[in-house]
Design a protein around this motif. Sequence first.
Motif, mmCIF file in Angstrom:
data_model
loop_
_atom_site.group_PDB
_atom_site.id
_atom_site.type_symbol
_atom_site.label_atom_id
_atom_site.label_comp_id
_atom_site.label_asym_id
_atom_site.label_seq_id
_atom_site.Cartn_x
_atom_site.Cartn_y
_atom_site.Cartn_z
ATOM 1 N N ALA A 78 0.839 -1.209 0.000
ATOM 2 C CA ALA A 78 0.000 0.000 0.000
ATOM 3 C C ALA A 78 0.872 1.256 0.000
ATOM 4 N N ASP A 79 1.999 1.212 0.740
ATOM 5 C CA ASP A 79 2.906 2.377 0.760
ATOM 6 C C ASP A 79 3.473 2.652 -0.631
ATOM 7 N N ALA A 80 3.628 1.605 -1.425
ATOM 8 C CA ALA A 80 4.237 1.756 -2.755
ATOM 9 C C ALA A 80 3.208 2.100 -3.832
ATOM 10 N N VAL A 81 1.920 2.058 -3.461
ATOM 11 C CA VAL A 81 0.878 2.409 -4.446
ATOM 12 C C VAL A 81 -0.100 3.396 -3.793
ATOM 13 N N PRO A 82 0.442 4.562 -3.368
ATOM 14 C CA PRO A 82 -0.422 5.497 -2.635
ATOM 15 C C PRO A 82 -1.610 5.904 -3.518
ATOM 16 N N GLY A 83 -2.756 5.969 -2.908
ATOM 17 C CA GLY A 83 -3.934 6.394 -3.663
ATOM 18 C C GLY A 83 -4.670 5.241 -4.335
ATOM 19 N N TRP A 84 -4.029 4.066 -4.403
ATOM 20 C CA TRP A 84 -4.693 2.925 -5.038
ATOM 21 C C TRP A 84 -5.417 2.097 -3.974
ATOM 22 N N THR A 85 -6.621 1.695 -4.287
ATOM 23 C CA THR A 85 -7.385 0.796 -3.419
ATOM 24 C C THR A 85 -7.974 -0.287 -4.314
ATOM 25 N N PRO A 86 -7.825 -1.548 -3.957
ATOM 26 C CA PRO A 86 -8.415 -2.577 -4.829
ATOM 27 C C PRO A 86 -9.934 -2.484 -4.811
ATOM 28 N N ALA A 87 -10.510 -2.481 -6.001
ATOM 29 C CA ALA A 87 -11.978 -2.439 -6.092
ATOM 30 C C ALA A 87 -12.560 -3.847 -6.055
ATOM 31 N N SER A 88 -11.707 -4.855 -6.214
ATOM 32 C CA SER A 88 -12.160 -6.248 -6.130
ATOM 33 C C SER A 88 -10.953 -7.115 -5.776
ATOM 34 N N HIS A 89 -11.222 -8.286 -5.196
ATOM 35 C CA HIS A 89 -10.134 -9.138 -4.684
ATOM 36 C C HIS A 89 -10.478 -10.614 -4.870
ATOM 37 N N VAL A 90 -9.522 -11.363 -5.403
ATOM 38 C CA VAL A 90 -9.653 -12.823 -5.470
ATOM 39 C C VAL A 90 -8.485 -13.435 -4.690
ATOM 40 N N ASP A 91 -8.801 -14.335 -3.770
ATOM 41 C CA ASP A 91 -7.785 -15.004 -2.947
ATOM 42 C C ASP A 91 -7.715 -16.460 -3.398
ATOM 43 N N VAL A 92 -6.587 -16.828 -4.003
ATOM 44 C CA VAL A 92 -6.464 -18.173 -4.590
ATOM 45 C C VAL A 92 -5.764 -19.097 -3.591
ATOM 46 N N GLY A 93 -6.337 -20.269 -3.379
ATOM 47 C CA GLY A 93 -5.827 -21.152 -2.315
ATOM 48 C C GLY A 93 -6.080 -20.466 -0.985
ATOM 49 N N GLY A 94 -7.221 -19.793 -0.922
ATOM 50 C CA GLY A 94 -7.511 -18.887 0.198
ATOM 51 C C GLY A 94 -7.830 -19.587 1.496
ATOM 52 N N GLY A 95 -8.173 -20.875 1.438
ATOM 53 C CA GLY A 95 -8.445 -21.631 2.661
ATOM 54 C C GLY A 95 -9.519 -20.965 3.492
ATOM 55 N N THR A 96 -9.179 -20.658 4.740
ATOM 56 C CA THR A 96 -10.162 -20.056 5.639
ATOM 57 C C THR A 96 -10.203 -18.528 5.510
ATOM 58 N N VAL A 158 -5.129 -10.004 -6.788
ATOM 59 C CA VAL A 158 -5.093 -11.444 -6.483
ATOM 60 C C VAL A 158 -4.065 -11.672 -5.384
ATOM 61 N N THR A 159 -4.444 -12.422 -4.365
ATOM 62 C CA THR A 159 -3.487 -12.846 -3.342
ATOM 63 C C THR A 159 -3.308 -14.365 -3.424
ATOM 64 N N VAL A 160 -2.073 -14.786 -3.189
ATOM 65 C CA VAL A 160 -1.738 -16.222 -3.154
ATOM 66 C C VAL A 160 -0.870 -16.400 -1.909
ATOM 67 N N SER A 161 -1.487 -16.863 -0.844
ATOM 68 C CA SER A 161 -0.815 -16.801 0.454
ATOM 69 C C SER A 161 -0.554 -18.191 1.020
ATOM 70 N N TYR A 162 0.718 -18.514 1.216
ATOM 71 C CA TYR A 162 1.120 -19.807 1.798
ATOM 72 C C TYR A 162 0.534 -20.969 0.984
#
Length: 336
Positions: A78-96, A158-162
Amino acid sequence: MNAPVSPADTLRAALSGLLDGLPPRQAAQAVDRLIANYRGRTPTDAPVLRDRSDVVAYAAYRMPATFEALCAALDAFADAVPGWTPASHVDVGGGTGAATWAVSATWEGPRPVTVLDWAEPALALGREIAAANPALKAAEWHRSRIGSALTIESTDLVTVSYVLGELTEAGRAAVVDAAAAAAQAVVIVEPGTPDGYARVIEARDRLIGAGFRIAAPCPHSAACPIVPGEDWCHFSARVSRSSLHRQVKGGSLAYEDEKFSYVAAARFPVAPAASRVVRKPQIRKGQVLLDLCGPDESLHRDTVTKRHGPLYRAARDAHWGDAWPPPDTDQDQTRA
Ligand SMILES: C[S@@+](CC[C@H](N)C(=O)[O-])C[C@H]1O[C@@H](n2cnc3c(N)ncnc32)[C@H](O)[C@@H]1O
């Protein structure tokens, strides 16, 4: 009674509620089984999270840590993209759904959120916990297997976490390529181990190849200066230990430090840190030693002394993982 305010508090309360009524010994046994199932069995050819006690154990035992690691990575992004906010989010392998909570903690929601995973019990529990978070009430939880057939609907983030550590080489390539094809921004988090870092670098290369720019942690989108096998880039996030943690791991420490590696990249222009603190700063008498990854594709140590005035005070407050110098300090004083 005061209602919990931050998503982190809400998550903690929702997770501790999961264990209500579960005898402590049973919860500890479920965690032991989970750890044993993961040990030496990745990549897996079927979901490890098979039933409710597996996912309760995962959520109570691991989700607070993956959530904090994600929050740290997303903050740097977020610090590197000031002013940007995701308008939508997909979490892949998102589990819980740890990443959905972290995204909503970083950028206030609501926004359309989709969680994809092949483990139905994980999705079911994620949906149940998410009911406590107003930003996630409308989230969709879909069964989806990562592989060559994976497609992700067009989205901002898109997030891909662990997850990469549970995939074959082909699976890792497929998920990163599908994320790059679908998203404006991709954030990938892995355990802060040499192997986790190697998977992050592999993904970083693919994202750059797909036209992305690196926003964090790296100050540039050129090659990582770390020599493979000699070191690995990783960071640390502090996690409050739940009573389940203490029960399973023993000891009385109120917290533990989750080590993680990550990369955050975007298709749009980014403003990465000038340099990044890549080790715990060493505070000596009258000086602070900062190990930095710099914009010139090099790792170096800066010594910041009292002579540097405000910069020295900033260095005393600097943490492993921070951008350096802090964006509001005088850039002329950055080099010792
Ligand atoms: C360690 S958990 C991480 C969960 C969550 N992203 C987090 O950060 O807490 C790994 C997740 O990846 C999912 N996963 C592993 N292999 C998969 C595959 N081939 N297709 C879909 N999901 C998969 C697992 O079911 C599990 O939920």
